[in-house]
Design a protein around this motif. Structure first.
Motif, PDB file in Angstrom:
ATOM      1  N   LEU A 222       0.832  -1.216   0.000  1.00 21.95           N
ATOM      2  CA  LEU A 222       0.000   0.000   0.000  1.00 21.95           C
ATOM      3  C   LEU A 222       0.859   1.256   0.000  1.00 21.95           C
ATOM      4  N   VAL A 223       1.938   1.232   0.773  1.00 17.25           N
ATOM      5  CA  VAL A 223       2.809   2.411   0.847  1.00 17.25           C
ATOM      6  C   VAL A 223       3.546   2.610  -0.478  1.00 17.25           C
ATOM      7  N   VAL A 224       4.074   1.520  -1.045  1.00 15.58           N
ATOM      8  CA  VAL A 224       4.840   1.631  -2.285  1.00 15.58           C
ATOM      9  C   VAL A 224       3.953   2.068  -3.443  1.00 15.58           C
ATOM     10  N   SER A 225       2.727   1.524  -3.494  1.00 13.30           N
ATOM     11  CA  SER A 225       1.841   1.859  -4.610  1.00 13.30           C
ATOM     12  C   SER A 225       0.966   3.077  -4.303  1.00 13.30           C
ATOM     13  N   GLU A 226       1.242   3.746  -3.207  1.00 10.82           N
ATOM     14  CA  GLU A 226       0.530   4.952  -2.789  1.00 10.82           C
ATOM     15  C   GLU A 226      -0.957   4.699  -2.606  1.00 10.82           C
ATOM     16  N   GLY A 227      -1.277   3.588  -1.948  1.00  8.01           N
ATOM     17  CA  GLY A 227      -2.657   3.302  -1.574  1.00  8.01           C
ATOM     18  C   GLY A 227      -3.515   2.672  -2.643  1.00  8.01           C
ATOM     19  N   ASN A 228      -2.920   2.042  -3.652  1.00  7.48           N
ATOM     20  CA  ASN A 228      -3.716   1.466  -4.721  1.00  7.48           C
ATOM     21  C   ASN A 228      -3.762  -0.057  -4.710  1.00  7.48           C
ATOM     22  N   ASN A 229      -2.798  -0.722  -4.121  1.00  6.82           N
ATOM     23  CA  ASN A 229      -2.707  -2.182  -4.204  1.00  6.82           C
ATOM     24  C   ASN A 229      -2.557  -2.807  -2.818  1.00  6.82           C
TER      25      ASN A 229
END
Length: 152
Positions: A122-129
């Protein structure tokens, strides 16, 4: 006067169970434990599919980085997350099978690690995955922590 017909013969009552028969009765697996195992299998599917998508995305991003001469290595981070997610899916399957055999530590650890991996995603994909697997992992942990699952 005619004689009365003979009285019907009743079947004798069955013998009562012995003490050894009573101890052989197996307790049923609680529904919370079965539910946790099923959620483990469902989460495993999402983790494996998501891991393969992370690996595919990481390779595409890595190719784009090398084509444009970027040195950020974001593609490698995506691929590592994908490998961790796919491996975690396998551990979820193992934990689900063990939970059906009433041995919960593997599924408990897989759920905890799954929560951590999906928070990182979530952190790496900025809340998308990773949100669905995060929620499923948390619900699995909750089901395993309920008293009915722990006592069994």
């Amino acid at each position: 006067m005619p004689s009365m017909p003979p009285a019907p013969q009743a079947n004798p009552l069955p013998a009562s169970p012995t003490a050894s028969d009573v101890n052989m009765v197996r307790k049923e697996r609680p529904g919370t434990l079965t539910g946790a195992a099923v959620l483990g299998f469902v989460t495993a599917g999402f983790e494996i599919i998501g891991g393969l998508l992370w690996i595919l995305g990481g390779s595409v991003v890595g190719e784009l980085e090398s084509a444009f001469g970027s040195e950020t290595n974001i593609g490698n981070i995506f691929m590592i997350l994908g490998l961790a997610s796919a491996l975690l899916g396998g551990v979820y399957i193992w934990g689900g099978v063990m939970a059906l055999k009433c041995k919960t530590p593997v599924l408990f650890v897989a759920s905890g690690v799954g929560i951590v991996v999906n928070v990182v995603a979530l952190v790496v994909s900025e809340g998308n995955n990773g949100l669905l697997s995060l929620v499923l992992g948390a619900v699995t942990l909750l089901l395993l922590a309920l008293p009915a699952s722990r006592k069994f």
